[in-house]
Design a protein around this motif. Sequence first.
Motif, PDB file in Angstrom:
ATOM      1  N   SER A   1      23.216 -29.997 -32.139  1.00  0.00           N
ATOM      2  CA  SER A   1      21.852 -30.324 -32.548  1.00  0.00           C
ATOM      3  C   SER A   1      21.032 -29.076 -32.786  1.00  0.00           C
ATOM      4  CB  SER A   1      21.193 -31.163 -31.440  1.00  0.00           C
ATOM      5  OG  SER A   1      19.846 -31.448 -31.756  1.00  0.00           O
ATOM      6  N   GLU A   2      20.050 -29.181 -33.646  1.00  0.00           N
ATOM      7  CA  GLU A   2      19.081 -28.102 -33.824  1.00  0.00           C
ATOM      8  C   GLU A   2      17.875 -28.312 -32.921  1.00  0.00           C
ATOM      9  OE1 GLU A   2      18.184 -27.758 -37.981  1.00  0.00           O
ATOM     10  OE2 GLU A   2      20.224 -27.123 -38.482  1.00  0.00           O
TER      11      GLU A   2
ATOM     12  N   ALA B   1      17.876 -30.219 -29.306  1.00  0.00           N
ATOM     13  CA  ALA B   1      18.411 -31.046 -28.220  1.00  0.00           C
ATOM     14  C   ALA B   1      17.293 -31.714 -27.417  1.00  0.00           C
ATOM     15  CB  ALA B   1      19.289 -30.199 -27.299  1.00  0.00           C
ATOM     16  N   LYS B   2      16.236 -30.974 -27.120  1.00  0.00           N
ATOM     17  CA  LYS B   2      15.125 -31.546 -26.355  1.00  0.00           C
ATOM     18  C   LYS B   2      14.475 -32.699 -27.114  1.00  0.00           C
ATOM     19  CE  LYS B   2      14.008 -27.277 -23.876  1.00  0.00           C
ATOM     20  NZ  LYS B   2      13.031 -26.188 -23.706  1.00  0.00           N
ATOM     21  N   GLY B   3      14.300 -32.525 -28.399  1.00  0.00           N
ATOM     22  CA  GLY B   3      13.705 -33.576 -29.224  1.00  0.00           C
ATOM     23  C   GLY B   3      14.585 -34.815 -29.284  1.00  0.00           C
ATOM     24  N   ALA B   4      15.909 -34.618 -29.415  1.00  0.00           N
ATOM     25  CA  ALA B   4      16.834 -35.759 -29.436  1.00  0.00           C
ATOM     26  C   ALA B   4      16.730 -36.546 -28.138  1.00  0.00           C
ATOM     27  CB  ALA B   4      18.268 -35.277 -29.664  1.00  0.00           C
ATOM     28  N   LEU B   5      16.662 -35.839 -27.005  1.00  0.00           N
ATOM     29  CA  LEU B   5      16.544 -36.515 -25.714  1.00  0.00           C
ATOM     30  C   LEU B   5      15.234 -37.294 -25.630  1.00  0.00           C
ATOM     31  CD1 LEU B   5      17.668 -35.793 -22.304  1.00  0.00           C
ATOM     32  CD2 LEU B   5      15.192 -35.883 -22.554  1.00  0.00           C
ATOM     33  N   GLU B   6      14.149 -36.711 -26.067  1.00  0.00           N
ATOM     34  CA  GLU B   6      12.856 -37.406 -25.994  1.00  0.00           C
ATOM     35  C   GLU B   6      12.823 -38.625 -26.912  1.00  0.00           C
ATOM     36  OE1 GLU B   6      10.710 -37.132 -23.643  1.00  0.00           O
ATOM     37  OE2 GLU B   6      11.916 -35.502 -22.828  1.00  0.00           O
ATOM     38  N   ARG B   7      13.443 -38.525 -28.088  1.00  0.00           N
ATOM     39  CA  ARG B   7      13.497 -39.677 -28.986  1.00  0.00           C
ATOM     40  C   ARG B   7      14.359 -40.777 -28.381  1.00  0.00           C
ATOM     41  NH1 ARG B   7      13.708 -35.237 -32.411  1.00  0.00           N
ATOM     42  NH2 ARG B   7      15.967 -35.390 -32.709  1.00  0.00           N
ATOM     43  N   ALA B   8      15.480 -40.388 -27.750  1.00  0.00           N
ATOM     44  CA  ALA B   8      16.349 -41.377 -27.085  1.00  0.00           C
ATOM     45  C   ALA B   8      15.608 -42.041 -25.936  1.00  0.00           C
ATOM     46  CB  ALA B   8      17.627 -40.686 -26.581  1.00  0.00           C
ATOM     47  N   ARG B   9      14.900 -41.264 -25.142  1.00  0.00           N
ATOM     48  CA  ARG B   9      14.131 -41.818 -24.021  1.00  0.00           C
ATOM     49  C   ARG B   9      13.086 -42.827 -24.520  1.00  0.00           C
ATOM     50  NH1 ARG B   9      13.394 -39.000 -19.295  1.00  0.00           N
ATOM     51  NH2 ARG B   9      13.345 -36.991 -20.362  1.00  0.00           N
ATOM     52  N   ALA B  10      12.375 -42.466 -25.580  1.00  0.00           N
ATOM     53  CA  ALA B  10      11.327 -43.336 -26.126  1.00  0.00           C
ATOM     54  C   ALA B  10      11.892 -44.665 -26.615  1.00  0.00           C
ATOM     55  CB  ALA B  10      10.587 -42.615 -27.256  1.00  0.00           C
ATOM     56  N   LEU B  11      13.168 -44.666 -27.028  1.00  0.00           N
ATOM     57  CA  LEU B  11      13.796 -45.888 -27.521  1.00  0.00           C
ATOM     58  C   LEU B  11      14.505 -46.670 -26.417  1.00  0.00           C
ATOM     59  CD1 LEU B  11      15.091 -44.490 -30.902  1.00  0.00           C
ATOM     60  CD2 LEU B  11      13.279 -46.193 -30.578  1.00  0.00           C
ATOM     61  N   GLY B  12      14.436 -46.194 -25.176  1.00  0.00           N
ATOM     62  CA  GLY B  12      14.980 -46.947 -24.053  1.00  0.00           C
ATOM     63  C   GLY B  12      16.326 -46.490 -23.531  1.00  0.00           C
ATOM     64  N   SER B  13      16.794 -45.307 -23.916  1.00  0.00           N
ATOM     65  CA  SER B  13      18.086 -44.815 -23.437  1.00  0.00           C
ATOM     66  C   SER B  13      18.021 -44.404 -21.968  1.00  0.00           C
ATOM     67  CB  SER B  13      18.529 -43.599 -24.256  1.00  0.00           C
ATOM     68  OG  SER B  13      18.844 -43.990 -25.566  1.00  0.00           O
TER      69      SER B  13
ATOM     70  N   GLU C   1      26.650 -36.137 -25.262  1.00  0.00           N
ATOM     71  CA  GLU C   1      26.300 -34.806 -24.796  1.00  0.00           C
ATOM     72  C   GLU C   1      25.732 -34.089 -26.019  1.00  0.00           C
ATOM     73  OE1 GLU C   1      28.649 -30.718 -23.769  1.00  0.00           O
ATOM     74  OE2 GLU C   1      29.489 -32.557 -22.909  1.00  0.00           O
ATOM     75  N   VAL C   2      24.513 -33.606 -25.897  1.00  0.00           N
ATOM     76  CA  VAL C   2      23.835 -32.969 -27.021  1.00  0.00           C
ATOM     77  C   VAL C   2      23.615 -31.500 -26.689  1.00  0.00           C
ATOM     78  CG1 VAL C   2      21.797 -33.011 -28.508  1.00  0.00           C
ATOM     79  CG2 VAL C   2      22.714 -35.161 -27.583  1.00  0.00           C
ATOM     80  N   ASN C   3      24.103 -30.628 -27.557  1.00  0.00           N
ATOM     81  CA  ASN C   3      24.027 -29.189 -27.329  1.00  0.00           C
ATOM     82  C   ASN C   3      23.367 -28.480 -28.503  1.00  0.00           C
ATOM     83  OD1 ASN C   3      25.512 -29.144 -24.817  1.00  0.00           O
ATOM     84  ND2 ASN C   3      27.289 -29.692 -26.052  1.00  0.00           N
ATOM     85  N   GLN C   4      22.578 -27.474 -28.163  1.00  0.00           N
ATOM     86  CA  GLN C   4      21.898 -26.662 -29.165  1.00  0.00           C
ATOM     87  C   GLN C   4      22.196 -25.201 -28.871  1.00  0.00           C
ATOM     88  OE1 GLN C   4      17.658 -27.262 -29.152  1.00  0.00           O
ATOM     89  NE2 GLN C   4      17.266 -25.423 -30.359  1.00  0.00           N
ATOM     90  N   VAL C   5      22.717 -24.472 -29.864  1.00  0.00           N
ATOM     91  CA  VAL C   5      22.941 -23.038 -29.712  1.00  0.00           C
ATOM     92  C   VAL C   5      21.585 -22.348 -29.883  1.00  0.00           C
ATOM     93  CG1 VAL C   5      24.076 -20.989 -30.649  1.00  0.00           C
ATOM     94  CG2 VAL C   5      25.287 -23.180 -30.618  1.00  0.00           C
TER      95      VAL C   5
END
Length: 157
Positions: free
Chosen positions: A98-99, A101-113, A148-152
């Motif tokens: 991911s470019e 990772a923090k944003g992906a997690l927050e979007r997933a959380r907002a959708l109920g993950s 698992e979401v990783n950002q270099v």
Amino acid sequence: MADIIKRTTMMVRDGDRAKNWYEQVFGMTAWMDTPFTLSGTQLAAGKKGDKTRLIILKCEDDLIGMIGLLEWLDPKMDAPAELPTEIQFGAPVFVVASEDAKGALERARALGSRIHCEPREWTVTGADGKQKDMIGCSFWDLDGYFYEVNQVVRIHD
């Protein structure tokens, strides 16, 4: 030419809800969305005549790394009442580069993950021998598949 794995298809409870999750969390786009009737031969699920819907989503590539979302329309397939809280033997672990990772997690959380690991910094030595500073996190999608979401952040010379 060697074989390639072009797609992973997962059974989902609600195709529209799952499609929206992947579009919002990972920025995927629809490549195909079609109903079809099972033949009862090739897929080791359901039975001949079952009506299903297959949604295929893609990231940047039209051939590899796609996700298939398979929904049973008629009859509806029973889904587990409770989603997993740990990875079981035989279950996939999807790893996303991911470019944001923090944003992906927050979007997933907002959708109920369900979130497993908040964003954390770590370092790994890559296959090329170079150290990479990373931000990583992990969570489940709405049907219990683990990501698992990783950002270099930095590659050391």
